[in-house]
Design a protein around this motif. Sequence first.
Motif, short mmCIF file in Angstrom:
data_model
loop_
_atom_site.label_atom_id
_atom_site.label_comp_id
_atom_site.label_asym_id
_atom_site.label_seq_id
_atom_site.Cartn_x
_atom_site.Cartn_y
_atom_site.Cartn_z
N GLN A 1 0.26 -1.04 -0.06
CA GLN A 1 -0.17 -0.04 -0.29
C GLN A 1 0.57 1.51 -0.18
OE1 GLN A 1 -3.33 0.03 -0.30
NE2 GLN A 1 -3.27 -2.68 -0.60
N PRO A 2 0.30 2.33 -0.68
CA PRO A 2 1.42 3.95 -0.73
C PRO A 2 1.76 3.36 1.05
CG PRO A 2 -0.43 4.35 -1.95
CD PRO A 2 -0.53 2.70 -1.55
N GLY A 3 0.68 3.64 2.04
CA GLY A 3 1.39 3.95 3.77
C GLY A 3 2.52 3.18 3.59
N ASP A 4 2.50 2.09 2.77
CA ASP A 4 4.15 0.97 3.48
C ASP A 4 5.20 1.73 2.46
OD1 ASP A 4 2.32 -1.60 2.49
OD2 ASP A 4 2.18 -1.20 4.47
N SER A 5 4.87 3.06 1.79
CA SER A 5 6.37 3.88 1.47
C SER A 5 6.99 4.19 2.89
CB SER A 5 6.01 4.63 0.76
OG SER A 5 5.03 4.46 -0.45
N ALA A 6 8.43 3.35 2.88
CA ALA A 6 9.08 3.53 3.30
C ALA A 6 10.72 4.22 3.99
CB ALA A 6 8.38 3.92 5.58
N THR A 7 11.80 3.31 4.38
CA THR A 7 12.57 2.69 4.50
C THR A 7 12.44 1.92 5.36
OG1 THR A 7 13.62 5.16 3.81
CG2 THR A 7 15.18 3.60 4.95
#
Lengths: 114, 114
Positions: B81-87
């Motif tokens: 999901q877009p909310g998973d975008s992270a390092t």
Amino acid sequence: SQTIHQWPATLVQPVGSPLSLECTVEGTSNPNLYWYRQAAGRGLQLLFYSVGIGQISSEVPQNLSASRPQDRQFILSSKKLLLSDSGFYLCAWTRRGSNTGELFFGEGSRLTVL
Amino acid sequence: QQQVKQSPQSLIVQKGGISIINCAYENTAFDYFPWYQQFPGKGPALLIAIRPDVSEKKEGRFTISFNKSAKQFSLHIMDSQPGDSATYFCAASKRSTSYGKLTFGQGTILTVHP
């Protein structure tokens, strides 16, 4: 609930100036405390580790030092900053004797040395 | 022997796709393997962790696969999901010394497009 506070959040310092970053943990006692540094593209590197007041282990040789004057206070210091000290510094804690291993990080302090 | 190597450095996935991040370690004494998630300007937070007595651990959309003989472990994010975008950082430590003395991988920047 437990919280961890770091300050300052952002710091710009000239080369050769001193440094003091502070970290406090609330809501727990006898935590293990850690200082990590995060450099761009290089992950996190453990700098110092403490199991109690006045007990500091240094993991890498460097221009920095750490102190733990109180049970829940951890301080990162330098007498004279180098350009290479720039980075994102993270304080963290774990519960003493924890069997889950969760490391709780603060919000970090971004240091730029010019 | 203390290194943890992580790949890829960056990953772009479409919404609903599977994100896969791989890590390899050298030190056979490591016996705790967590994954941390970090959003911009924040400290990392524990996502999921595994011990070498199991080959897989699943929590919701996140799964760790562990291959002890190959000294490799990976994170799979299902239905990204877009909310998973992270390092994302993999890490390893020896429980006998301290869970919190982690050796981190270099990090993977995950971008999930809507």
